[in-house]
Design an enzyme around this catalytic site. Structure first.
Site, PDB file in Angstrom:
ATOM      1  N   VAL A   1      -1.469  -1.064  -4.337  1.00  0.00           N
ATOM      2  CA  VAL A   1      -2.490  -0.083  -4.254  1.00  0.00           C
ATOM      3  C   VAL A   1      -2.442   1.371  -3.738  1.00  0.00           C
ATOM      4  CG1 VAL A   1      -4.852   0.393  -3.089  1.00  0.00           C
ATOM      5  CG2 VAL A   1      -4.037  -1.309  -2.784  1.00  0.00           C
TER       6      VAL A   1
ATOM      7  N   PHE B   1       0.785  -1.563  -0.205  1.00  0.00           N
ATOM      8  CA  PHE B   1       0.239   0.461   0.014  1.00  0.00           C
ATOM      9  C   PHE B   1       0.689   1.467  -0.006  1.00  0.00           C
ATOM     10  CE2 PHE B   1      -2.303  -2.861   2.203  1.00  0.00           C
ATOM     11  CZ  PHE B   1      -3.447  -3.224   1.473  1.00  0.00           C
ATOM     12  N   ASP B   2       0.475   2.003  -0.571  1.00  0.00           N
ATOM     13  CA  ASP B   2       0.837   3.618  -0.157  1.00  0.00           C
ATOM     14  C   ASP B   2       0.317   4.213   0.461  1.00  0.00           C
ATOM     15  OD1 ASP B   2       2.091   6.118  -1.073  1.00  0.00           O
ATOM     16  OD2 ASP B   2       0.175   6.937  -1.750  1.00  0.00           O
ATOM     17  N   LYS B   3       0.906   4.954   1.120  1.00  0.00           N
ATOM     18  CA  LYS B   3       0.213   6.171   2.805  1.00  0.00           C
ATOM     19  C   LYS B   3      -0.472   7.122   2.418  1.00  0.00           C
ATOM     20  CE  LYS B   3       2.457   8.935   5.081  1.00  0.00           C
ATOM     21  NZ  LYS B   3       1.480   9.952   5.462  1.00  0.00           N
TER      22      LYS B   3
END
Length: 659
Positions: free
Chosen positions: A550, A348-350
């Site tokens: 994502v 995941f990106d934050k």
């Protein structure tokens, strides 16, 4: 946009060559009627042979009409498929005088063919329903007058008036009025979203960079208030048009299983033809005449035809993609659908993916016996005069949380680069910034304050010191907080078998660790540049083979391109995300992710079931027919029955819901 819709309709109707949409099914039924009449005349009357033979001939014509067209198209290209095998079997039955069996073969096969196309078109119609989202006309405001024009005639910077409870005719920005907009047709969101007009249209940024509370999409439904919208995209470039175009193309993007079955058919059909040809001459080896050998060969030909196998994967893939589209998720092809079903690791990106993507006030701590209300007033007055994003976040949150407003008591606000801001408050100097700024002003920061700051920093907060009257009077901390549903979504992902969930962020490691602890991630990598994210994706692929990434589909593009499946969030309005991602969540809701993965796994499961059923029937029927233990009628019944079963099994995906 009309060209796109015409293209979809042409694809959907390509099997219907004569006037009416269901002609193929009607022909199959007429074939069955003539078969039934011929059989009754043959068995129950003493009429001349030519009467029931004529009925069987009509049955043959209607039964093989569409099959012959399909077979001819392939044969002239040097290919032989299932349609050719069925025509050959019917011709063989005709030759040896088995009129009833030949007609039965054509009736059941053409009926299965028609139902198969009907089922496929049912899935396609779920996608084609997207074409009904967009209205056909728009009310344009010109010189104070309203004119209704086709949406294809709209131009950039036209102003359209959208009346209450009507569909919005163009992607654009609201310039007058406010309303609640039902975005379900595009994003799948079940609750209408409040939208307000933008203050100024001067120097507008790119469409996808405008605050979402100001923008509207084609095909979404206005609430109870009239609004005026400045058109920012032509009809052909609107989000819904791009969505329709991309979904209409997914049929050409075959899944790995589909490609494998196609390769199998390419070799399997010629082998069947060769084997059946040999069986025609079985009378030279065993004690039977030529007609008996030919009948056996025809029966084997029917049993060995892989009709169910051919339709097993595409029917499931198309149904899965159609169901996703209904929920506001674009899955771009069978490969993405199948790959997503095998994923056990997600990166995941934050910012904006697991978090809100903007700073929030998390702590406002008075120190040295300074009154909390006074601290709130001081900070609000100073920060509200700054244009810095963090200052705006602090002032907005104080107003929202503590229900207080500015009194314009602060003056002479000055931004000090890399440190913070200074101002006068009731003629006393105020400093809000980092410890370097406070030290430079010769204000003492004792160990207790440093300890509190260190604790907040370790937990991912950005901390500022408030200095007033030459002493520290408070601490302020802000943080990009997790999305409300992030923790529940990750728990759901764990429950469906996602083992590794890793955050890749350019933020400090402490910030990543703090977010991970709150929402339950299994790993965090911080301080990453875009090229570092690519390296991390490569490492994850080495360990886990297949991973999903994502992000927003824009600044994460290199890492997402390398992942097995790239998933873009909030893709409505983002052309880049729609183009580059394998899966696009049209809404900005991470809670849709478990549904997509669950749907992909259900699709994968149904594909396997369909292949097992189709191959199982072939493996059962072929030995039985070779040894002459059944006739053409039973072989056809089992053969076509398996085709219908796999299609109905695939259509279950159109009603898929997460448990």
């Amino acid at each position: 946009m009309e060209d796109i819709l015409t293209n979809i309709r042409n694809k959907t109707q390509r099997h219907y060559y004569i006037s009416e949409k269901k002609t193929e099914l009607y022909f199959a039924i007429i074939c069955g009627v003539f078969l039934f009449l011929g059989f009754l005349i043959q068995k129950l009357t003493s009429f001349s042979n030519w009467i029931y033979l004529t009925s069987y001939l009509f049955s043959y014509f209607f039964g093989c009409y569409y099959i012959a067209i399909e077979a001819y198209k392939k044969v002239i290209k040097g290919a032989f498929d299932i349609d050719f095998l069925m025509i050959a079997a019917a011709a063989g039955a005709f030759y040896i005088g088995k009129w009833a069996e030949g007609s039965l073969l054509l009736f059941l096969f053409s009926l299965g063919h028609a139902l198969e196309h009907y089922a496929m078109n049912k899935a396609k119609r779920s996608i084609e329903a997207l074409s009904n989202i967009s209205p056909k006309t728009a009310l344009v405001k010109k010189n104070g007058e309203l004119e209704e024009i086709p949406i294809n005639n709209l131009r950039i910077n036209d102003v359209i008036v959208v009346k209450s409870n009507t569909k919005i005719a163009a992607d654009g920005v609201i310039i007058s009025g406010s309303s609640s907009i039902n975005q379900a047709p595009i994003t799948g969101e079940s609750i209408p979203v409040d939208k307000v007009y933008i203050d100024s249209t001067d120097s507008l940024p790119m469409f996808n960079e405008i605050d979402k509370k100001h923008i509207v999409f084609t095909g979404t439904i206005n609430g109870d208030n009239n609004i005026e919208v400045l058109v920012l995209k032509l009809s052909k470039d609107s989000t819904v048009s791009r969505l329709i175009n991309m979904v209409s193309e997914v049929e050409t993007q075959k899944s790995p299983t589909q490609r494998l079955t196609k390769k199998f058919e390419k070799w399997y059909v010629p082998i069947v033809i060769f084997a059946v040809t040999l069986l025609c001459f079985a009378y030279l080896i065993i004690d039977e005449d030529f007609h008996q050998s030919l009948y056996r060969a025809i029966t084997v030909l029917v049993a060995a035809s892989p009709c169910a196998l051919a339709i097993s994967t595409p029917s499931a893939v198309l149904s899965g993609i159609a169901r996703a589209a209904q929920k506001g998720v674009l899955i771009k092809g069978g490969k993405a659908l199948e790959d997503l079903g095998e994923i056990t690791t997600i990166a995941f990106d934050k910012t904006g993916t697991l978090t809100e993507g903007k700073p929030k006030l998390t702590n406002l701590i008075p120190l040295n016996n300074f009154n909390e209300e006074n601290l709130l007033e001081l900070v609000l007055e100073v920060e509200s005069l700054s244009n810095h994003p963090i200052a705006k976040a602090i002032s907005n949150d104080i107003k929202a949380i503590y229900k207080i407003q500015t009194k314009n008591k602060a003056t002479n606000v000055t931004a000090i680069h890399g440190k913070g801001i200074s101002a006068n408050f009731y003629n006393e100097k105020v400093l809000i910034g980092n410890i370097k700024m406070i030290n430079d002003a010769n204000i003492i920061v004792d160990q207790l304050i440093l300890t509190k700051m260190e604790s907040l920093l370790k937990n991912g907060h950005t901390v500022m010191i408030v200095g007033f009257k030459n002493q520290v009077v408070g601490l302020i901390s802000v943080m990009d907080v997790p999305r409300k549903n992030a923790k529940a979504t990750l728990n759901k992902l764990k429950s469906i078998g996602i083992k590794h969930m890793v955050m890749l962020t350019g933020d400090h490691q402490n910030v990543g660790d703090a977010i991970a602890k709150q929402i339950g991630l299994t790993g965090v990598k911080g301080n990453l540049l875009p090229e570092d994210k690519v390296s991390e994706i490569k490492n994850l692929i080495k360990k886990c083979h297949k991973i999903a990434m994502v992000g927003d589909g824009v600044n994460d593009a290199p890492a997402m391109a390398l992942s097995t499946v790239s998933i873009a969030m909030g893709a409505a309005g983002s052309d880049v995300a729609l183009e580059t991602a394998d899966v696009a969540l049209m809404s900005d809701k991470i809670e849709n992710l478990p549904f997509v993965i669950g749907l992909s796994r259900a699709s994968k499961r149904i594909i396997k079931q369909n292949i097992l059923i189709s191959l199982g029937v072939v493996c059962l029927l072929v030995p039985i027919t070779i040894f002459g233990l059944t006739n053409i009628g039973l072989a056809v019944t089992f053969h076509e029955g398996s085709t219908i079963i796999v299609v109905l099994n695939a259509l279950r995906l159109l009603r898929f819901e997460m448990d």
